[in-house]
Design a protein around this motif. Structure first.
Motif, short mmCIF file in Angstrom:
data_model
loop_
_atom_site.label_atom_id
_atom_site.label_comp_id
_atom_site.label_asym_id
_atom_site.label_seq_id
_atom_site.Cartn_x
_atom_site.Cartn_y
_atom_site.Cartn_z
N THR A 149 -14.75 -23.07 5.84
CA THR A 149 -14.07 -24.06 6.67
C THR A 149 -12.58 -23.74 6.76
O THR A 149 -11.97 -23.86 7.83
CB THR A 149 -14.26 -25.47 6.09
OG1 THR A 149 -15.66 -25.75 5.99
CG2 THR A 149 -13.62 -26.52 6.98
N ASN A 152 -12.04 -20.60 8.93
CA ASN A 152 -12.34 -20.95 10.32
C ASN A 152 -11.10 -21.53 11.00
O ASN A 152 -10.86 -21.32 12.19
CB ASN A 152 -13.49 -21.95 10.37
CG ASN A 152 -13.90 -22.30 11.79
OD1 ASN A 152 -14.19 -21.43 12.60
ND2 ASN A 152 -13.92 -23.59 12.10
N LYS A 160 -13.13 -14.91 15.10
CA LYS A 160 -13.86 -15.71 14.12
C LYS A 160 -15.09 -14.99 13.57
O LYS A 160 -15.39 -15.07 12.37
CB LYS A 160 -14.27 -17.05 14.72
CG LYS A 160 -13.13 -18.06 14.83
CD LYS A 160 -13.64 -19.41 15.30
CE LYS A 160 -12.51 -20.36 15.65
NZ LYS A 160 -11.71 -20.73 14.47
N LEU A 164 -15.03 -14.63 9.67
CA LEU A 164 -16.01 -15.41 8.91
C LEU A 164 -17.04 -14.50 8.25
O LEU A 164 -17.48 -14.74 7.12
CB LEU A 164 -16.70 -16.42 9.82
CG LEU A 164 -15.83 -17.58 10.33
CD1 LEU A 164 -16.62 -18.44 11.31
CD2 LEU A 164 -15.31 -18.42 9.18
N TYR A 375 -23.57 -17.71 11.78
CA TYR A 375 -22.28 -18.40 11.60
C TYR A 375 -21.34 -18.15 12.76
O TYR A 375 -20.48 -18.98 13.06
CB TYR A 375 -21.65 -18.00 10.27
CG TYR A 375 -21.76 -19.10 9.25
CD1 TYR A 375 -22.94 -19.83 9.14
CD2 TYR A 375 -20.73 -19.44 8.41
CE1 TYR A 375 -23.07 -20.85 8.22
CE2 TYR A 375 -20.83 -20.46 7.49
CZ TYR A 375 -22.01 -21.17 7.40
OH TYR A 375 -22.13 -22.19 6.50
N PRO A 379 -18.94 -21.77 15.81
CA PRO A 379 -17.73 -22.07 16.60
C PRO A 379 -17.92 -21.80 18.08
O PRO A 379 -17.32 -22.49 18.92
CB PRO A 379 -16.66 -21.16 15.98
CG PRO A 379 -17.41 -20.08 15.30
CD PRO A 379 -18.69 -20.70 14.83
N SER A 405 -17.04 -27.62 14.25
CA SER A 405 -17.45 -26.35 13.64
C SER A 405 -17.34 -26.41 12.12
O SER A 405 -18.24 -25.96 11.40
CB SER A 405 -16.56 -25.21 14.17
OG SER A 405 -16.71 -25.05 15.55
N ILE A 409 -20.42 -25.97 9.55
CA ILE A 409 -20.38 -24.90 8.55
C ILE A 409 -20.82 -25.43 7.19
O ILE A 409 -21.59 -24.79 6.47
CB ILE A 409 -18.97 -24.28 8.49
CG1 ILE A 409 -18.76 -23.32 9.67
CG2 ILE A 409 -18.75 -23.53 7.17
CD1 ILE A 409 -17.36 -22.78 9.79
#
Length: 484
Positions: A149, A152, A160, A164, A375, A379, A405, A409
């Motif tokens: 988080t 992100n 991202k 991520l 993942y 987003p 998002s 997550i």
């Protein structure tokens, strides 16, 4: 982007990762520095979370009096606790700050590590006590949600997937590294010194805490609350993504916790040839298992950034779909090897053992890639959805997308972690079956991957006639947002 003087020198106000000029004028360096220490702290968290997957290799049944079924349940307990903790950890960085929470959550790992060190030195400890101690290791599982988080919020949409994936992959590899530490200990001093593994991680925990304290930042404009958890559950995609993450991350963490023990059982059966098991055989089987068990988590962790990068380029939905197709094939390999082995009297042959190991290694690599691709979809989905919110200004749409998002997550991470519990419970039940093998569990895994592939195709790859094109920058979710 500016550093606040009202709270501390580590606080940053007005962070906007999508501001290209600010990003190029030092923002990228700040994000990279936070990413590096986030990876390290999460890495240590994953190692502590999976510490009992290594400890069971140091627990011969004649000394600790815990059988194989009991060990599978023992490693399932921290998986369960860690999965549940991911929900509150999701909101912790927004409430306390990314730096502050990373520092606290790293220091909290001292408790399970110290408890494990103490009670492993007392083999006469009751099974219930071992379960409680293993439960504390679940603290390491929560770190993933807060770390993801936080990162992100630091990175723009265009990066991202890579960021991520790198953050998660660097954390995931902690499962393999602690197994390497265990291998080193077993290979040098035997399977009677588990305290050396724990002592190593006491040092690494302290280093993670110092690094977070000195080099990370808090974003004062990062927002996430319990309401966002409720709001995000109203979206169909939240449930579908969580289910897909059971198939990817649930497989990775479940196999990561169980692979060493499954190998040990098979090697021990081969050494004993149906006769009595001696302490020397147990030590030898533990060494053989440790020599192989770390390979899967290493490759699965390294493949996670690749899954994120491919998703940035081709779309998360497509990458996820083809990943599940390949996982179906790998699970089929395990089923075939298991059926042949069950039909053949005596220990597994070299061919079936080779197919068994190859199938597991393939599932590690593929589940790692799937972790990154799923993942990346999170987003992207909410960024695409926000474009239809014409009543909101551009900054408000960006804030909504980031808030949703971040919430998902945490939810997907928690539900995916529960998939790891399912893997260990399925293997436990399979070894308790009359066949006393893992074949029944392999069939369960195969069926679930088929379900995940079907969901991915229908919801995120197949393009209904009514679907509008939302833009090439989020190719994986154009139909998702249109039909949600």
């Amino acid at each position: 982007m500016q550093t606040s003087s009202t709270r501390s020198g580590y606080d940053i106000d007005d962070w906007d990762a999508e501001d290209v000029e600010a990003w190029n004028d030092g923002g990228s360096k700040i994000a990279r520095r936070n990413l590096i220490w986030s990876i390290f702290a999460e890495h240590v968290g994953f190692s502590v979370w999976s510490i009992w997957s290594v400890m069971v290799l140091f627990m011969p049944q004649n000394v600790y009096h815990i059988d194989a079924a009991g060990k599978f349940f023992l490693v399932a307990v921290p998986t369960l606790v860690g999965a549940v903790l991911r929900i509150p950890y999701t909101f912790a960085t927004a409430h306390f700050g990314g730096r502050n929470w990373t520092l606290f959550s790293a220091l909290a790992l001292l408790l399970p590590t110290a408890l494990t060190l103490y009670f492993m030195a007392h083999p006469g400890t009751s099974y219930t006590t071992f379960l409680i101690v293993a439960g504390f290791a679940g603290l390491g599982g929560g770190n993933f949600a807060s770390s993801m988080t936080n990162i992100n919020a630091f990175y723009p949409q265009r990066y991202k997937g890579w960021a991520l994936g790198l953050n998660a992959g660097g954390g995931n590899i902690g499962v393999a590294v602690i197994q390497l530490v265990g291998l080193l200990v077993i290979a040098t001093v035997g399977n009677g010194s588990p305290h050396l593994v724990c002592a190593t991680y006491l040092v690494l925990i302290a280093l993670a805490a110092v690094g977070a304290s000195m080099f990370m930042n808090n974003l004062t404009n990062q927002r996430s609350d319990a309401r966002s958890l409720i709001d995000v559950l109203a979206h169909r995609d939240s449930w579908l993504i969580s289910l897909l993450y059971i198939g990817t991350f649930g497989s990775f963490i479940g196999f990561g916790f169980a692979f060493g023990q499954v190998l040990q059982i098979n090697f021990l059966a081969g050494l004993a040839h149906g006769g009595p098991v001696t302490p020397a055989m147990t030590a030898q089987a533990s060494l053989h298992a440790a020599q192989i068990a770390f390979i899967g988590p290493v490759l699965g962790s390294l493949s996670r950034p690749l899954g994120g990068w491919l998703s940035d380029r081709f779309g998360g939905g497509k990458v996820t779909l083809y990943t599940f197709y390949a996982m179906i094939a790998a699970a089929g390999c395990l089923v075939a090897a298991g059926e042949i082995d069950d039909a053949t009297p005596g220990p597994a042959t070299g061919a079936t053992m080779g197919a068994f190991i190859a199938g597991f290694i393939a599932l590690f690599i593929l589940s790692g890639m799937g972790n990154g691709s799923v993942y990346k979809m999170i987003p992207s989905i909410f960024e695409a959805k926000s474009r239809g919110m014409n009543q909101l200004s551009a900054p408000e749409r960006s804030a909504w997308s980031l808030r949703m998002s971040g919430a998902l997550i945490g939810i997907a991470g928690a539900i995916g972690g529960l998939g790891g519990v399912g893997v260990n419970i399925a293997l436990r039940a399979s070894y308790l079956s009359p066949a006393k093998s893992a074949t029944m569990a392999f069939w369960v895994f195969l069926g679930f991957y088929v379900l995940c592939a079907a969901i991915t195709w229908v919801a995120y790859v197949r393009r209904p006639k009514t679907a509008g094109v939302l833009g090439t920058e989020t190719p994986a979710v154009s139909s998702a947002a249109a039909v949600a």
